[in-house]
Design an enzyme around this catalytic site. Structure first.
Site, PDB file in Angstrom:
ATOM      1  N   ASN A 153       0.801  -1.218   0.000  1.00 52.37           N
ATOM      2  CA  ASN A 153       0.000   0.000   0.000  1.00 52.37           C
ATOM      3  C   ASN A 153       0.840   1.277   0.000  1.00 52.37           C
ATOM      4  O   ASN A 153       0.366   2.334  -0.406  1.00 52.37           O
ATOM      5  CB  ASN A 153      -0.940   0.010   1.210  1.00 52.37           C
ATOM      6  N   SER A 202     -11.536  -4.777  -0.136  1.00 57.11           N
ATOM      7  CA  SER A 202     -12.251  -3.671   0.503  1.00 57.11           C
ATOM      8  C   SER A 202     -12.854  -2.772  -0.562  1.00 57.11           C
ATOM      9  O   SER A 202     -12.149  -2.322  -1.478  1.00 57.11           O
ATOM     10  CB  SER A 202     -11.300  -2.869   1.393  1.00 57.11           C
ATOM     11  N   THR A 240     -27.039  -7.685  10.871  1.00 57.81           N
ATOM     12  CA  THR A 240     -27.867  -7.346   9.710  1.00 57.81           C
ATOM     13  C   THR A 240     -26.995  -6.814   8.580  1.00 57.81           C
ATOM     14  O   THR A 240     -26.143  -5.957   8.782  1.00 57.81           O
ATOM     15  CB  THR A 240     -28.914  -6.283  10.097  1.00 57.81           C
ATOM     16  N   CYS A 331      -3.271   4.267   7.457  1.00 55.80           N
ATOM     17  CA  CYS A 331      -3.652   3.477   8.624  1.00 55.80           C
ATOM     18  C   CYS A 331      -2.600   3.501   9.715  1.00 55.80           C
ATOM     19  O   CYS A 331      -2.800   2.940  10.777  1.00 55.80           O
ATOM     20  CB  CYS A 331      -3.924   2.026   8.213  1.00 55.80           C
TER      21      CYS A 331
END
Length: 396
Positions: A153, A202, A240, A331
């Site tokens: 990344n 992702s 859900t 990150c």
């Protein structure tokens, strides 16, 4: 002041089609897991998303599990695969990874190491690539798992995941691939990687929404739940389902699949244009990445500007030109240790690491944007060097 974004490796804007898909899905409020007819449209969103991601990843829908994104997917894969190891003594097992993995892989591995797991980290060469041979040389009779990212990344270096998949199959060990920076950007086929066990992705890395991602798992692989409850997602991921996220993901996956090669070629052109312009402007820079185009994602440039602090350059580009780029991994920027663990592992000197910025392109990046960026870098590197009393750039 024009606002220009060059941090697509961190996150991408929603494509227009993804936005429209989410808007259209806003009226679909029923729970996909319910059994009445109103839930039918919600179930269809879930089914369509699974089919679309399976097409993008070269597999069948049954092998796709949805999560909240790459971090959860990496944690899910590692915890599940390590949970299948025989016995309760982790010290009897060995895992091989690389020192340049994303924190969502490194942190879980270090957690397991503290509990006895034998762990080997492979360092890359000075161009950021892991050697498949070095992984082979570190295999032990106790090795149970290899985990390797597809594309780094920070540097955009493409790792030898295909060769490592063959090696994992030969050795009879699990292989997890963190493909968050690859899925939606490169052709990728899970079913042809015969040694792969799990692959993470992702949505927000390829113009889909945040909060939705997932995991490919090979047939016959048992995944253990991180979240317990209602038993959604094949009993592995309770909760859900994120129907709005799934709607946007479906649109982004279809759009990415249809434009893979065209975008790849565009990124190559943009990369070459930026480097050419920096040369023309006589800006002194060093590339932190691979010189072999076969091993380098063209949408990523990690550049060091000798004599300049990266945070100073990034700040001036932001405040004076409206240009957004990264100092490294988004990150890890909030951690106390500022130097990139990736560039450190590559063996680069501290001053080169301290002057490194990451520039990453996306589907909205244009040639005009590249020219504005190159001119801004020229101006601000000159200004910073002048302030510091150095002269590493010559003005025309």
């Amino acid at each position: 002041m024009t606002s220009l974004y060059f941090d697509y490796n961190a996150t991408t804007p929603l494509s227009v089609k993804a936005q429209l898909a989410i808007k259209d899905a806003m009226s679909i409020f029923a729970n996909p897991s319910s059994h009445y007819s109103l839930s039918g449209m919600a179930k269809k969103l879930l089914t369509d998303a699974r089919r679309s991601m399976a097409s993008l990843m070269g597999t069948i829908p049954e092998q796709i599990l949805f999560t909240s994104g790459g971090t959860e997917s990496n944690n899910q894969a590692l915890s599940s695969l390590l949970a299948t190891l025989p016995g309760s003594d982790l010290s009897a097992h060995h895992v091989i990874s690389s020192s340049i993995e994303h924190p969502s892989v490194l942190a879980p591995l270090l957690w397991y190491q503290q509990r006895g797991l034998q762990l080997t980290f492979i360092n890359p060469d000075n161009q950021g690539r892991i050697s498949a041979q070095s992984i082979r040389e570190n295999l032990r009779p106790q090795t149970r798992l290899i985990t390797l990212m597809a594309i780094n990344n920070e540097t955009g270096v493409i790792q030898p995941y295909e060769a490592v998949a063959s090696l994992a199959k030969e050795a009879g060990v699990y292989l997890h691939i963190d493909a968050v920076q690859a899925i939606g950007k490169l052709p990728f086929s899970c079913d042809t990687l015969s040694g792969v066990t799990t692959v993470s992705f992702s949505g927000h890395k390829f113009n889909g929404p945040k909060g939705i991602g997932g995991l490919y798992h090979a047939p016959g692989i048992q995944l253990n739940p991180l979240l317990h409850g209602g038993g959604q997602e094949q009993g592995v991921r309770s909760g859900t389902e994120n129907t709005l996220g799934l709607a946007g993901l479906t649109a982004a996956a279809k759009e990415s699949l249809n434009g893979l090669q065209e975008r790849f070629n565009t990124y190559k052109t943009l990369r070459e244009a930026l480097l050419s312009l920096l040369e023309q402007h006589r800006v002194n820079y060093l590339i932190n990445g691979n010189t072999n185009p076969e091993f380098q994602a063209p949408w990523t440039l990690n550049l060091s500007f000798p004599g300049i602090r990266a945070e100073s350059l990034a700040s001036r580009l932001d405040l004076r030109h409206g240009i957004s780029l990264s100092l490294g991994s988004a990150c890890s920027n909030n951690k106390s240790t500022q130097r990139s663990h990736v560039l450190v592992a590559m063996g680069l000197p501290d001053d080169r690491i301290d002057s490194a910025v990451r520039i990453s392109f996306g589907y909205t990046t244009s040639q005009d944007d590249i020219e504005i960026l190159a001119n801004a870098i020229k101006q601000e590197t000159y200004n910073l060097l002048k302030i510091s009393g150095k002269s590493l750039i010559t003005q025309e």
